[in-house]
Write a protein that holds these residues in place. Structure first.
Motif, PDB file in Angstrom:
ATOM      1  N   ARG A  67       0.840  -1.197   0.000  1.00  0.00           N
ATOM      2  CA  ARG A  67       0.000   0.000   0.000  1.00  0.00           C
ATOM      3  C   ARG A  67       0.880   1.254   0.000  1.00  0.00           C
ATOM      4  N   ARG A  68       1.963   1.260   0.791  1.00  0.00           N
ATOM      5  CA  ARG A  68       2.869   2.411   0.802  1.00  0.00           C
ATOM      6  C   ARG A  68       3.525   2.598  -0.560  1.00  0.00           C
ATOM      7  N   GLU A  69       3.887   1.491  -1.209  1.00  0.00           N
ATOM      8  CA  GLU A  69       4.489   1.569  -2.544  1.00  0.00           C
ATOM      9  C   GLU A  69       3.511   2.177  -3.544  1.00  0.00           C
ATOM     10  N   MET A  70       2.255   1.747  -3.480  1.00  0.00           N
ATOM     11  CA  MET A  70       1.246   2.265  -4.398  1.00  0.00           C
ATOM     12  C   MET A  70       0.967   3.748  -4.138  1.00  0.00           C
ATOM     13  N   GLU A  71       0.957   4.126  -2.847  1.00  0.00           N
ATOM     14  CA  GLU A  71       0.728   5.525  -2.503  1.00  0.00           C
ATOM     15  C   GLU A  71       1.829   6.421  -3.066  1.00  0.00           C
ATOM     16  N   MET A  72       3.069   5.926  -3.077  1.00  0.00           N
ATOM     17  CA  MET A  72       4.175   6.705  -3.620  1.00  0.00           C
ATOM     18  C   MET A  72       3.909   7.047  -5.087  1.00  0.00           C
ATOM     19  N   TRP A  73       3.440   6.054  -5.854  1.00  0.00           N
ATOM     20  CA  TRP A  73       3.149   6.293  -7.263  1.00  0.00           C
ATOM     21  C   TRP A  73       1.954   7.233  -7.433  1.00  0.00           C
ATOM     22  N   ARG A  74       0.942   7.056  -6.613  1.00  0.00           N
ATOM     23  CA  ARG A  74      -0.253   7.880  -6.737  1.00  0.00           C
ATOM     24  C   ARG A  74       0.015   9.339  -6.354  1.00  0.00           C
ATOM     25  N   GLU A  75       0.937   9.554  -5.407  1.00  0.00           N
ATOM     26  CA  GLU A  75       1.278  10.922  -5.008  1.00  0.00           C
ATOM     27  C   GLU A  75       2.157  11.616  -6.043  1.00  0.00           C
ATOM     28  N   ALA A  76       2.888  10.825  -6.835  1.00  0.00           N
ATOM     29  CA  ALA A  76       3.814  11.409  -7.810  1.00  0.00           C
ATOM     30  C   ALA A  76       3.191  11.597  -9.187  1.00  0.00           C
ATOM     31  N   PHE A  77       2.157  10.803  -9.507  1.00  0.00           N
ATOM     32  CA  PHE A  77       1.593  10.833 -10.852  1.00  0.00           C
ATOM     33  C   PHE A  77       0.065  10.797 -10.813  1.00  0.00           C
ATOM     34  N   ASP A  78      -0.512  11.491 -11.764  1.00  0.00           N
ATOM     35  CA  ASP A  78      -1.930  11.309 -12.077  1.00  0.00           C
ATOM     36  C   ASP A  78      -1.954  10.340 -13.249  1.00  0.00           C
TER      37      ASP A  78
ATOM     38  N   VAL B  79      -1.808 -15.407 -12.446  1.00  0.00           N
ATOM     39  CA  VAL B  79      -2.400 -14.575 -13.501  1.00  0.00           C
ATOM     40  C   VAL B  79      -1.321 -13.626 -13.997  1.00  0.00           C
ATOM     41  N   CYS B  80      -1.085 -13.640 -15.299  1.00  0.00           N
ATOM     42  CA  CYS B  80      -0.123 -12.736 -15.925  1.00  0.00           C
ATOM     43  C   CYS B  80      -0.892 -11.622 -16.631  1.00  0.00           C
ATOM     44  N   THR B  81      -0.550 -10.385 -16.323  1.00  0.00           N
ATOM     45  CA  THR B  81      -1.225  -9.229 -16.902  1.00  0.00           C
ATOM     46  C   THR B  81      -0.216  -8.354 -17.633  1.00  0.00           C
ATOM     47  N   ARG B  82      -0.483  -8.072 -18.903  1.00  0.00           N
ATOM     48  CA  ARG B  82       0.325  -7.092 -19.654  1.00  0.00           C
ATOM     49  C   ARG B  82      -0.449  -5.782 -19.661  1.00  0.00           C
ATOM     50  N   TRP B  83       0.186  -4.710 -19.194  1.00  0.00           N
ATOM     51  CA  TRP B  83      -0.526  -3.451 -19.003  1.00  0.00           C
ATOM     52  C   TRP B  83       0.209  -2.272 -19.628  1.00  0.00           C
ATOM     53  N   SER B  84      -0.551  -1.213 -19.873  1.00  0.00           N
ATOM     54  CA  SER B  84      -0.002   0.066 -20.331  1.00  0.00           C
ATOM     55  C   SER B  84      -0.338   1.134 -19.292  1.00  0.00           C
ATOM     56  N   TRP B  85       0.595   2.037 -19.084  1.00  0.00           N
ATOM     57  CA  TRP B  85       0.473   3.062 -18.031  1.00  0.00           C
ATOM     58  C   TRP B  85       0.711   4.428 -18.655  1.00  0.00           C
ATOM     59  N   ASP B  86      -0.247   5.329 -18.513  1.00  0.00           N
ATOM     60  CA  ASP B  86      -0.135   6.699 -19.026  1.00  0.00           C
ATOM     61  C   ASP B  86      -0.319   7.653 -17.857  1.00  0.00           C
ATOM     62  N   ALA B  87       0.561   8.663 -17.751  1.00  0.00           N
ATOM     63  CA  ALA B  87       0.549   9.485 -16.555  1.00  0.00           C
ATOM     64  C   ALA B  87       1.020  10.910 -16.828  1.00  0.00           C
ATOM     65  N   THR B  88       0.694  11.774 -15.871  1.00  0.00           N
ATOM     66  CA  THR B  88       1.242  13.127 -15.810  1.00  0.00           C
ATOM     67  C   THR B  88       2.009  13.252 -14.500  1.00  0.00           C
TER      68      THR B  88
ATOM     69  N   ARG C 104       5.225  16.699 -17.033  1.00  0.00           N
ATOM     70  CA  ARG C 104       5.389  15.968 -18.294  1.00  0.00           C
ATOM     71  C   ARG C 104       4.408  14.802 -18.407  1.00  0.00           C
ATOM     72  N   LYS C 105       3.992  14.555 -19.655  1.00  0.00           N
ATOM     73  CA  LYS C 105       3.205  13.372 -19.961  1.00  0.00           C
ATOM     74  C   LYS C 105       4.171  12.215 -20.212  1.00  0.00           C
TER      75      LYS C 105
END
Length: 235
Positions: free
Chosen positions: A145-156, A171-180, A193-194
């Motif tokens: 949860r702390r790791e996820m919060e770090m990403w959420r605080e740094a990026f939209d 379960v293997c998931t291939r994902w794409s991530w787009d952020a500001t 930056r985008k």
């Protein structure tokens, strides 16, 4: 999956039947239409077996039955059975891949506007996370949860699921991530930056249906380059 066939039989010669099935798999390469085959043994009757064979459709199942190799193997299988096997043809009316749904929900929670409390229902308390970008593995639900919060605080950001493959307890998931970039990240002040990246995550599930272990692969170096962190480096 739209159609499955159940084959119910009794035999005291399962080892021979197992070798027979291996021969059928070999002989029907490039011809068979069956996509998945599972054989279960009755815990209360060691001579009772049920085979579950998956097909894309009823028509494909009938085409598979019409193969000369299938007919020959079936005749040999009957000879190994204690009595005639029975067949049940089932049209699939509901097919829930529960672990895959939980993995998808994880990424929805990660990128959603809601808080991370729903992780309690998805991630085991003793979760073990493997991320090669971190010096040490993250352990425990609170740690992830702390790791996820770090990403959420740094990026939209938003996460898009590109592919999912479920097998056994993984379960293997291939994902794409787009952020500001909207907040401090690894010492970098917000740049606005985008940025984007792709990655793959494998989750292992425990008996309670929660995620107990995860392995991540993604291009953090490429992300840092997009953020301008490598601009002054000499190569």
């Amino acid at each position: 999956m739209t159609f499955v066939q159940l084959i119910d039989c009794k035999t005291s010669r399962f080892d021979e039947m197992n070798r027979l099935m291996d021969r059928w798999v070999e002989q029907t390469k490039g011809k068979r239409t069956a996509t998945h085959d599972v054989i279960g043994k009755d815990r209360d009757d060691a001579s009772h077996f049920v085979e579950i064979v998956e097909f894309p459709s009823y028509e494909e199942a009938m085409r598979n039955s019409g193969l000369p190799e299938t007919d020959r193997i079936f005749q040999e299988m009957v000879a190994l059975c204690d009595g005639e096997p029975t067949f049940t043809n089932l049209d699939v009316v509901r097919d829930e891949q529960l672990n895959a749904d939980t993995a998808r929900r994880f990424f929805e929670v990660l990128s959603g506007q809601e808080g991370l409390l729903p992780l309690d229902d998805l991630v085991d308390e003793d979760y073990h996370d493997h991320d090669p970008a971190n010096d040490q593995d993250t352990r425990g639900r609170d740690g992830v949860r702390r790791e996820m919060e770090m990403w959420r605080e740094a990026f939209d950001f938003s996460v898009r699921i590109e592919d999912q493959i479920a097998q056994g307890d993984r379960v293997c998931t291939r994902w794409s991530w787009d952020a500001t970039h909207t907040g401090e990240f690894l010492g970098l002040r917000p740049t606005g930056r985008k940025v984007s990246m792709t990655g793959t995550t494998i989750f292992r599930f425990g008996g309670g249906g929660k995620i107990v272990e995860g392995w991540w692969q993604y291009d953090r170096l490429g992300l840092m380059a997009q953020l301008g962190a490598l601009d002054d480096l000499e190569i």
